[in-house]
Design a protein around this motif. Structure first.
Motif, mmCIF file in Angstrom:
data_model
loop_
_atom_site.group_PDB
_atom_site.id
_atom_site.type_symbol
_atom_site.label_atom_id
_atom_site.label_comp_id
_atom_site.label_asym_id
_atom_site.label_seq_id
_atom_site.Cartn_x
_atom_site.Cartn_y
_atom_site.Cartn_z
ATOM 1 N N ARG A 70 0.847 -1.207 0.000
ATOM 2 C CA ARG A 70 0.000 0.000 0.000
ATOM 3 C C ARG A 70 0.884 1.259 0.000
ATOM 4 O O ARG A 70 0.628 2.213 -0.728
ATOM 5 C CB ARG A 70 -0.903 -0.032 1.246
ATOM 6 N N ALA A 74 1.212 4.185 -2.931
ATOM 7 C CA ALA A 74 1.020 5.596 -2.560
ATOM 8 C C ALA A 74 2.256 6.428 -2.916
ATOM 9 O O ALA A 74 2.143 7.570 -3.361
ATOM 10 C CB ALA A 74 0.720 5.690 -1.061
ATOM 11 N N GLU A 147 -4.997 9.440 1.268
ATOM 12 C CA GLU A 147 -4.568 8.040 1.165
ATOM 13 C C GLU A 147 -3.032 7.947 1.274
ATOM 14 O O GLU A 147 -2.507 7.057 1.942
ATOM 15 C CB GLU A 147 -5.066 7.410 -0.150
ATOM 16 N N ALA A 151 -1.367 5.729 4.132
ATOM 17 C CA ALA A 151 -0.542 4.579 3.719
ATOM 18 C C ALA A 151 0.885 4.721 4.249
ATOM 19 O O ALA A 151 1.491 3.748 4.713
ATOM 20 C CB ALA A 151 -0.533 4.475 2.191
#
Ligand SMILES: O=C(O)CCC(=O)C(=O)O
Ligand SMILES: [Fe+2]
Length: 365
Positions: A70, A74, A147, A151
């Motif tokens: 993740r 990102a 996000e 992340a």
């Protein structure tokens, strides 16, 4: 062409002489093993690597792969943002965290852009709350990138957890109680996560007689205790071996690349070696990496530990106050303030110090 790794005595594999060993970590970093002593053969393979080339790669390590993936996604999206957005989180002379595309290593511009994130002492408070300022400054985030922030912070917590477990393996490898060095880090460590993007090197850079422009990061050692690095599949990282030649630290899918930092060298009175390393820029492929620099509390005074000092091994360094050392080092990253501070400046035999070199010159002439 790559050669098949050859087994060595303690479960580590070397691809070729001088290349960092690949160690099966037996889930050393998994949460379930948090209170278990590190497997002795893993601790010993780590100590062997740490006291020779200073680099090793961990497979079967136990870090959470989903959290890592993740963060990687990102990171790619962040560096794809337009420069104007990234610059809204730009670091400054007084705030070491955030975005930069003008970092210097050894007073030379690196061909890369970076984003640095430090520990958040009070996650329940806003990023800008004065209580969330560390010696690195505040974390800065580009607007509208929730996000990315989530992340990166999730990965920060994961790699921070793994660093404490790896610290225990370092201690065990040095024959110490596995929690012997926790006090230097606990509560207030200053570890920070760096996201690196190396854009394509300009094809004319070498012809222009400027080979230094082909380095993503110029040669350096990492200043802290240890570094946990995630590199993508694009090769570029090289470590200097004892024979004076540069060796590729080849990317291995799913492995963590670890290196010894200056402070582990100082604490172990030169048993562990902080390796010089650099990153070559590529003309073919962009490269991404994410090192986590595990650094101690700002008030930690780092000096050779008594168990590594005896008549045959006098202390090599005088104490280094981490807070002061780090801020001097950052001054050199941010702007050309002259010679960058190094642990060699703290050597008691003063080899490598500017004063000593000047004195030697005066004696010689
Ligand atoms: O990108 C890499 O592989 C290593 C980067 C590095 O050495 C650093 O950021 O200190
Ligand atoms: Fe480095």
């Amino acid at each position: 062409m790559t050669t098949d790794p050859q087994p060595s005595g303690n479960g580590a594999h070397h691809a070729s002489p001088g290349e960092p060993p690949v160690i099966d970590a037996q889930q050393l970093l998994a949460p379930a093993n948090a209170s278990a002593p590190p497997p002795p053969e893993v601790a010993s393979a780590i100590a062997d690597a740490a006291s020779t080339i200073g680099f090793f790669q961990l497979t079967n390590h136990g870090m959470d792969a989903a959290v890592l993936q993740r963060m990687t996604r990102a990171m790619h999206s962040f560096f794809d943002l337009d420069l104007e957005t990234k610059l809204q989180a730009r670091r400054s002379e007084t705030n070491a965290m955030g975005y930069a595309h003008d970092e210097l290593t050894k007073q030379t511009l690196d061909l890369k852009e970076v984003f640095d994130v430090s520990r958040v002492p009070h996650p329940e408070l806003p990023d800008t709350d004065p209580l969330n300022k560390t010696i690195e400054g505040f974390n800065l985030w580009p607007p509208g990138q929730d996000e990315f922030r989530a992340a990166v912070l999730a990965y920060y917590r994961e790699v921070e957890r793994c660093s404490f477990q790896l610290l225990e393996a370092f201690c065990a490898g040095l024959g110490m109680e596995r929690t012997a060095l926790h006090h230097l880090f606990e509560g207030q460590h200053t570890g920070f996560l760096r996201l690196n993007h190396y854009p394509l090197a300009h094809p004319l850079a070498q012809q222009a007689g400027k080979p230094q422009e082909l380095m993503g990061v110029h040669h350096h050692t990492d200043a802290g205790f240890l570094t946990i690095l995630v590199q993508d599949e694009v090769a570029g990282l090289e470590a200097l071996a004892a024979d004076g030649t540069w060796h590729l630290v080849r990317p291995i899918d799913g492995a963590l690349t670890i290196n010894v930092g200056d402070l582990a060298q100082v604490l172990s009175n030169d048993r562990f070696k902080a390796p010089l390393h650099r990153v070559r820029a590529s003309r073919e492929r962009r490269r991404y990496s994410a090192p986590f620099f595990f650094n101690p509390r700002p008030d930690a005074d780092i000096a050779p530990l008594p168990q590594f000092v005896d008549d045959m091994h006098p202390p090599v360094y005088r104490p280094i106050n981490w807070g002061q050392f780090r801020s001097k080092r950052y001054e050199g990253d941010y702007a050309d303030k002259g010679e960058e501070v190094q642990i060699s400046h703290y050597r008691l035999d003063r080899i490598g110090s500017k004063e000593q070199r000047q004195q030697q010159q005066q004696v010689a002439t």
